[in-house]
Design a protein around this motif. Structure first.
Motif, PDB file in Angstrom:
ATOM      1  N   GLU A 183      56.345 -44.685   7.182  1.00 45.25           N
ATOM      2  CA  GLU A 183      55.709 -44.469   5.888  1.00 45.25           C
ATOM      3  C   GLU A 183      56.324 -45.456   4.900  1.00 45.25           C
ATOM      4  O   GLU A 183      57.552 -45.518   4.773  1.00 45.25           O
ATOM      5  N   GLN A 192      51.805 -36.440   8.162  1.00 42.43           N
ATOM      6  CA  GLN A 192      50.861 -36.385   7.048  1.00 42.43           C
ATOM      7  C   GLN A 192      49.888 -35.226   7.240  1.00 42.43           C
ATOM      8  O   GLN A 192      49.305 -35.078   8.307  1.00 42.43           O
ATOM      9  N   GLU A 194      46.497 -33.610   5.524  1.00 45.12           N
ATOM     10  CA  GLU A 194      45.448 -33.805   4.521  1.00 45.12           C
ATOM     11  C   GLU A 194      44.607 -32.546   4.429  1.00 45.12           C
ATOM     12  O   GLU A 194      44.216 -31.994   5.458  1.00 45.12           O
ATOM     13  N   ILE A 259      46.944 -34.889  -0.093  1.00 46.04           N
ATOM     14  CA  ILE A 259      47.717 -35.408   1.042  1.00 46.04           C
ATOM     15  C   ILE A 259      49.196 -35.112   0.836  1.00 46.04           C
ATOM     16  O   ILE A 259      49.783 -35.503  -0.175  1.00 46.04           O
ATOM     17  N   ILE A 261      52.852 -35.754   2.486  1.00 49.06           N
ATOM     18  CA  ILE A 261      53.562 -36.574   3.467  1.00 49.06           C
ATOM     19  C   ILE A 261      55.016 -36.118   3.506  1.00 49.06           C
ATOM     20  O   ILE A 261      55.696 -36.075   2.480  1.00 49.06           O
TER      21      ILE A 261
END
Ligand code: ADP
Length: 265
Positions: A183, A192, A194, A259, A261
């Protein structure tokens, strides 16, 4: 003269915590004003349901005393208003707990795919009742990342609930989990997640402020749907605590994508 807050997950890694540089008294005053605004907001949010409750109690004692139909209706409203206050107080407690712990990164291994599966199960019934197809797409099977399972569960509960509440008109909510080898901002391997809806989306104008406490695009709509205005603020703080990133993308008329992360190590 402004309050400068350095707040990046990378800076937090080896450092004592958030760096806040008070440049002068005006900046300090600004911080005090922020706190004052918060207290004013909380007071207002609590006063609204309380005023409604007192009003209905008076009506039940007076005009509606001998009207069973009205009594049932009013008791229903009172139950809803009391529920709103409970949710608000619970969210305030979550927020202050997460804030207090924010410097300490949680490190228990969390099976993120299993956690998402379990979180989605609890929303399937609501989704079905609203005619929404809620699916989990997992490109990965088992990933353990350092974290706090309960808090991460809350993150995905909040995001999925929002996607159904505000993006439900698209009738499709998808949660996708995948791995990122490196990343760019976290400078390492990450997972990740979403949360995607195909609802009406959010005007870009609102995006930068969406995670502020009590910020809502449409206050009336949020209240109607039982929102406290704190959901995304809690999400942001939990993600920060995990040294992760939260990105929000949205296209009015097409839908939104939240999102999360999270660093894998
Ligand atoms: P609330 O309790 O009002 O839902 P949140 O902090 O969870 O508070 O969200 C803040 C605001 O962001 C909401 O009031 C709503 O206007 C907007 N919002 C959040 N998620 C979505 C989404 N998926 N689609 C459209 N708008 C959203």
């Amino acid at each position: 003269t402004h309050l400068s807050v350095t707040y990046s997950p990378v800076a937090l890694e080896g450092s004592p915590g958030v760096l806040v540089a008070f440049e002068d008294l005006t900046a300090l005053e600004q911080a005090v004003a922020m706190r004052r605004d918060f207290v004013a907001n909380v007071s207002h949010e609590l006063r609204t349901p309380l005023t409604a409750l007192v009003g209905f109690i008076e009506t039940l004692r007076g005009a509606a005393r001998d009207d069973p139909g009205a009594r049932d209706r009013f008791l229903g409203i009172m139950e809803r208003e009391a529920g709103r206050m409970i949710r608000l107080v619970n969210d305030l407690l979550s927020l202050s707990r997460v804030e207090a712990e924010e410097r300490r990164r949680p490190a228990k291994p969390v099976d993120i795919v299993g956690l998402l599966r379990a979180a989605l199960v609890t929303h399937q019934e609501t989704a079905k009742a609203a005619g929404i197809v809620l699916t989990l797409q997992a490109d990965i099977d088992l990933v353990n990342l350092p974290g706090d399972g309960d808090q991460l569960t809350q993150v995905f509960h909040n995001l999925v609930e929002n996607a159904m509440k505000y993006g439900g008109s698209g009738k499709e909510v998808t949660v996708r989990v995948s791995e990122i080898e490196r990343e760019p901002v976290l400078k390492g391997p990450a997972v990740q997640v979403e949360v995607v809806d195909r609802g009406e989306g959010i005007d870009p104008l609102h995006l930068p402020r969406l995670t502020e406490r009590f910020y809502r695009v449409d206050t009336h709509r949020s209240r109607e749907k039982g929102g406290t205005g704190l959901g995304l603020a809690i999400v942001k703080h939990i993600v920060n605590r995990h040294r992760g990133r939260l990105k929000i993308e949205s296209e009015p008329g097409k839908g939104s994508r939240f999102i999360v992360i999270l660093p894998k190590n």
